[in-house]
Design an enzyme around this catalytic site. Sequence first.
Site, PDB file in Angstrom:
ATOM      1  CG  HIS A  25      -0.266   0.334   2.509  1.00 47.47           C
ATOM      2  ND1 HIS A  25      -0.109   1.622   2.994  1.00 47.47           N
ATOM      3  CD2 HIS A  25       0.315  -0.482   3.435  1.00 47.47           C
ATOM      4  CE1 HIS A  25       0.522   1.590   4.151  1.00 47.47           C
ATOM      5  NE2 HIS A  25       0.786   0.315   4.447  1.00 47.47           N
ATOM      6  CB  CYS A  26       1.139   4.268  -1.819  1.00 45.00           C
ATOM      7  SG  CYS A  26      -0.431   4.534  -2.668  1.00 45.00           S
ATOM      8  CB  ALA A  27      -0.053   8.150   1.010  1.00 46.87           C
ATOM      9  CB  THR A  28      -4.375   7.420  -1.105  1.00 46.27           C
ATOM     10  OG1 THR A  28      -3.710   7.295  -2.375  1.00 46.27           O
ATOM     11  CG2 THR A  28      -4.011   8.750  -0.468  1.00 46.27           C
ATOM     12  NE  ARG A  29      -2.765   5.596  -5.338  1.00 47.85           N
ATOM     13  CZ  ARG A  29      -1.944   6.036  -6.278  1.00 47.85           C
ATOM     14  NH1 ARG A  29      -2.155   5.683  -7.542  1.00 47.85           N
ATOM     15  NH2 ARG A  29      -0.930   6.805  -5.976  1.00 47.85           N
TER      16      ARG A  29
END
Length: 366
Positions: A25-29
């Site tokens: 995952h990244c910051a939003t996804r």
Amino acid sequence: MKYDIIAAGILEALGGKENISAAAHCATRLRLVLHDESKVDQKRLDEMDEVKGTFSTGGQYQVILGSGVVNNVYAEFTKLTGSEEMSKDEVKSAANQKLNPVQRFVKMLSDIFVPIIPAIVAGGLLMGLNNLLTASGLFIEDQSVIEAYPGMSDLAAMINTFANAPFTYLPILIGFSAAKRFGGNAFLGAALGMLMVHPDLLNGWGYGGALADGEIPKWNIFGFEIAKVGYQGTVLPVLAATYILANIEKFLRKRIPTSLDNLLTPLLTIFITGVLTFTFVGPLTRSGGNLLTDGIVWMYETVGFIGGGILGALYAPFVITGMHHSFIAIETQLLANLRRRVDHLSSQPLLWLMWLKDQQLWLYYS
């Protein structure tokens, strides 16, 4: 929010844990690699209030959840799939295995050129600012701004120098980025780029004139002549040379003893690649780059707006599939050629016409 329920719903919509190859995952996804994207229940994902959107790109299926939410959902998601937490780079590596050869080539170009776009944008905008100051009749009738206000002439000259820099030293930017992408030492790639634009070489912008006059300087090594010509503003020569450099470096590091590696590997890598660049790689790819540019110019000059229409019509589908990144090398080569012609503009009508045609070409091509 019940993150376990959200994670379970997303997992079921994605086809179950058997369909999950990798997840991060990244910051939003959520960034996922799926075995078979056809098993995704897109309608169910769209109906989930917590899911803000989904899309598939570069072999990854991404689920947008939002900042804060994604961390908690991912924690529950890994529990349900029984997998360990992975980094984005690990997921990218897994995604690359799913790409076909054409997609891998496009992604390679994207990885090399996207990081240097800000430098090209800065140079292009500064070039436009310089044109505003030096264009006659744009703001003042029959005069340019610097002609009306001579005190601004040095300002325009300074801006023009700043605008030239990214294009003049383009091989250094590409060498650094490409060596990093090809798995070599990025600073050796930059050093190779510096070698290709060294001031002791004939400036690449003057190559055509020197060739016509038969005044190209050469190294004479045991009777073998090598042209001392720079590669300012070129793209294909430095790409090919950096690929060779990275592979030579990796080859040498595997065979040179550790105690000598830091001394011999950089020395031999730069020397061998430099010789190959100026003897074979550079001349061949310079000709290839010119043919590529001439081909697009030929399309414009031969079929006019129809050629521009063809490129414009195809560009949107290419963007959707990600194929548009393969044009970056062509676009950068065209920008470099445009910069070359602008630098040699004079009062000759023919040169002005060439410059105007280049501008029209970019209007159609964009």
